[in-house]
Scaffold this active site. Structure first.
Site, mmCIF file in Angstrom:
data_model
loop_
_atom_site.group_PDB
_atom_site.id
_atom_site.type_symbol
_atom_site.label_atom_id
_atom_site.label_comp_id
_atom_site.label_asym_id
_atom_site.label_seq_id
_atom_site.Cartn_x
_atom_site.Cartn_y
_atom_site.Cartn_z
ATOM 1 N N LYS A 22 54.537 49.939 42.257
ATOM 2 C CA LYS A 22 54.269 48.560 42.670
ATOM 3 C C LYS A 22 54.280 47.607 41.479
ATOM 4 C CE LYS A 22 50.621 45.456 44.019
ATOM 5 N NZ LYS A 22 49.195 45.236 44.261
ATOM 6 N N ASN A 23 53.556 47.945 40.419
ATOM 7 C CA ASN A 23 53.426 47.019 39.294
ATOM 8 C C ASN A 23 54.741 46.820 38.544
ATOM 9 O OD1 ASN A 23 50.750 46.552 39.877
ATOM 10 N ND2 ASN A 23 49.974 48.081 38.438
ATOM 11 N N ARG A 97 49.466 37.826 43.733
ATOM 12 C CA ARG A 97 49.191 37.746 42.304
ATOM 13 C C ARG A 97 50.470 37.815 41.466
ATOM 14 N NH1 ARG A 97 44.925 35.905 39.266
ATOM 15 N NH2 ARG A 97 45.415 36.440 37.142
ATOM 16 N N ASP A 121 43.771 40.759 44.428
ATOM 17 C CA ASP A 121 42.525 41.515 44.569
ATOM 18 C C ASP A 121 41.319 40.736 44.058
ATOM 19 O OD1 ASP A 121 43.613 43.692 45.704
ATOM 20 O OD2 ASP A 121 43.720 44.899 43.889
ATOM 21 N N ASP A 320 43.256 50.846 36.846
ATOM 22 C CA ASP A 320 43.480 51.037 38.281
ATOM 23 C C ASP A 320 43.028 52.409 38.780
ATOM 24 O OD1 ASP A 320 44.474 48.528 38.660
ATOM 25 O OD2 ASP A 320 46.579 49.109 38.593
ATOM 26 N N MET A 342 37.651 46.435 31.599
ATOM 27 C CA MET A 342 38.609 45.342 31.702
ATOM 28 C C MET A 342 38.371 44.404 32.884
ATOM 29 S SD MET A 342 41.942 47.542 30.470
ATOM 30 C CE MET A 342 43.132 46.215 30.530
#
Length: 435
Positions: A22-23, A97, A121, A320, A342
């Site tokens: 996804k990223n 995002r 998110d 994540d 983070m």
């Protein structure tokens, strides 16, 4: 609002293949705006956030054709820049995002880029300063409409510059790189993110004609070029999903094989699970996880002190996966501190796990201490709500290991990051129904 109904307590068995990352997809898809030539992208995950971005590109005027499952061609030869000022764009961009990464390519190729303040998110503050400070260093003028929360950058011609990023932001680095490839002169980015997905973007841009060196390090040098051409690109498997399946296998004491994981791009992920005592075996490019019939034991430090697992920019452990590791630790033998450095809101889902019988002390917004059950007691089924993508899957793993039938509401959050997750879990024996 959709719901999963999960009957827990069943061992799973078989093979599962991770989706495309996804990223990486969110970066790569924005990069198609840098060229007027055809670009083919393979292994695109069929998930909500990615499909939203594809639709947004289509509204911008990108010609898109689906070639097969996960495979598309893109041609950005007739972009409608007026769309960027419409109410529809302001609404669509706000819900994703990753839309922030449209700005760099638009600025580089067309001299202007706009974006509404993106959503995504609810995991804490995620600043956009790194992105826009980078654009300003390249010569762009910045403006911000506070009433509409609308950002804009404009430049007649970007010019290369030296910049030291105040944080190694992955999306920030990607955005600046995409702007710099068409800038005049040399751009040097120090403290650049160096995640595998960012490396993938840089390699793709180089195949399109960009001149990027230092790929894989935190010091990138970019020689600007006049234009970029087309290419074909295949995305890596999703490392967060791979970690999710490792955690699922351990918690349900299941024998699973995770296929085609691109081992060499997983970094600290296998090591982090092994610190919790989880056994795994590399078989070619697959991960084989045996049944943990006798459980798994948390390692301690060499002086005997309690293990801490913390996130950090790559090559550190991705944030994540901390929620997955926290859930897996519930049934470990021993104690572990999970330190989410983070983001400040990602551990707030532990109250659902406490309702299920987990032994967790939430020390503060960033740290939780987990006292493992060692499978001497099972989690109890309960009704839950998914607060975000990663916490939602963590709760799903907990439910699959629990005794009884659980429900998880707001599963649209899970669908934003995981492709057909219920179908794929049923294929390996999970008792899960979408209501």
């Amino acid at each position: 609002m959709g719901t999963f109904r999960i009957e827990g307590g069943h061992q799973l068995h078989g093979e599962i293949t991770p989706q495309g990352a996804k990223n990486e997809a969110l970066q790569i898809l924005c990069a198609v705006l840098l060229s007027a030539e055809k670009i083919t992208i393979n292994n695109i995950p069929d998930i909500v956030d990615v499909n939203k971005l594809i639709a947004l590109l289509e509204d911008l005027g990108v010609k898109i054709q689906k070639k097969g499952k996960g495979s598309y061609t893109f041609k950005a030869d007739d972009i409608n820049l007026d769309y960027l000022q419409t109410d529809q764009f302001k609404q669509d961009g706000r819900g994703l995002r990753g839309s922030i990464m449209l700005v760099g390519p638009l600025l580089a190729r067309f001299g202007k880029g706009y974006i509404p303040k993106p959503g995504g998110d609810k995991i804490g503050r995620r600043r956009l300063d790194t992105h826009f400070e980078g654009f300003i260093k390249l010569g762009a003028k910045f403006r911000y409409n506070r009433e509409e929360y609308f950002y804009g950058v404009e430049a007649d011609k970007l010019k290369g510059a030296y910049m030291l990023l105040d944080e190694a932001s992955v999306t920030g680095t990607a955005n600046i790189v995409m702007a710099a490839v068409l800038a005049e002169g040399t751009t040097t980015i120090y403290n650049a993110a160096c995640e595998p997905y960012l490396q993938q973007l840089c390699k793709m841009l180089n195949r399109m004609g960009a001149k990027i060196s230092g790929i894989g390090s935190n010091l990138l040098t970019i020689e600007g070029v006049e234009e970029l051409g087309g290419t074909e690109h295949t995305m890596l498997p999703d490392m967060i999903e791979i970690g999710s399946w490792i955690g699922l296998a351990a918690m349900t004491r299941s024998e699973l094989t995770i296929k085609d994981v691109s081992w060499d791009d997983l970094g600290q992920i296998p090591n982090a699970f092994q610190k919790l005592g989880i056994q795994m075996e590399r078989r070619g490019d697959d991960i084989y996880i045996p049944k943990h019939e006798n459980g798994y034991q948390v390692q301690s430090y060499i002086d005997g002190s309690i293990l801490t697992i913390a996130d950090a920019p790559w090559p550190g452990l991705t944030p994540d996966l901390l929620s997955i590791l926290l859930v897996v630790a519930i049934q470990a033998k021993g104690e572990v501190v999970i330190h989410q450095k983070m983001f400040e809101s990602r551990l707030f889902f532990v109250d659902r796990l406490l309702d299920m019988g987990a032994k967790i002390i939430l020390c503060d917004p960033h740290r939780a201490t987990v006292i493992g059950h060692d499978f001497k007691s099972t989690l109890k089924a309960t009704n839950m709500v998914s607060p975000d993508i990663r916490a939602g899957v963590s709760l799903l793993i907990a439910a699959l290991s629990a005794k009884g039938t659980s429900t998880i509401n707001n599963i649209e959050q899970i669908d934003r990051g995981y492709e057909n997750i219920d179908e794929r879990l049923r294929a390996i024996g999970a008792k899960i129904v979408r209501v």
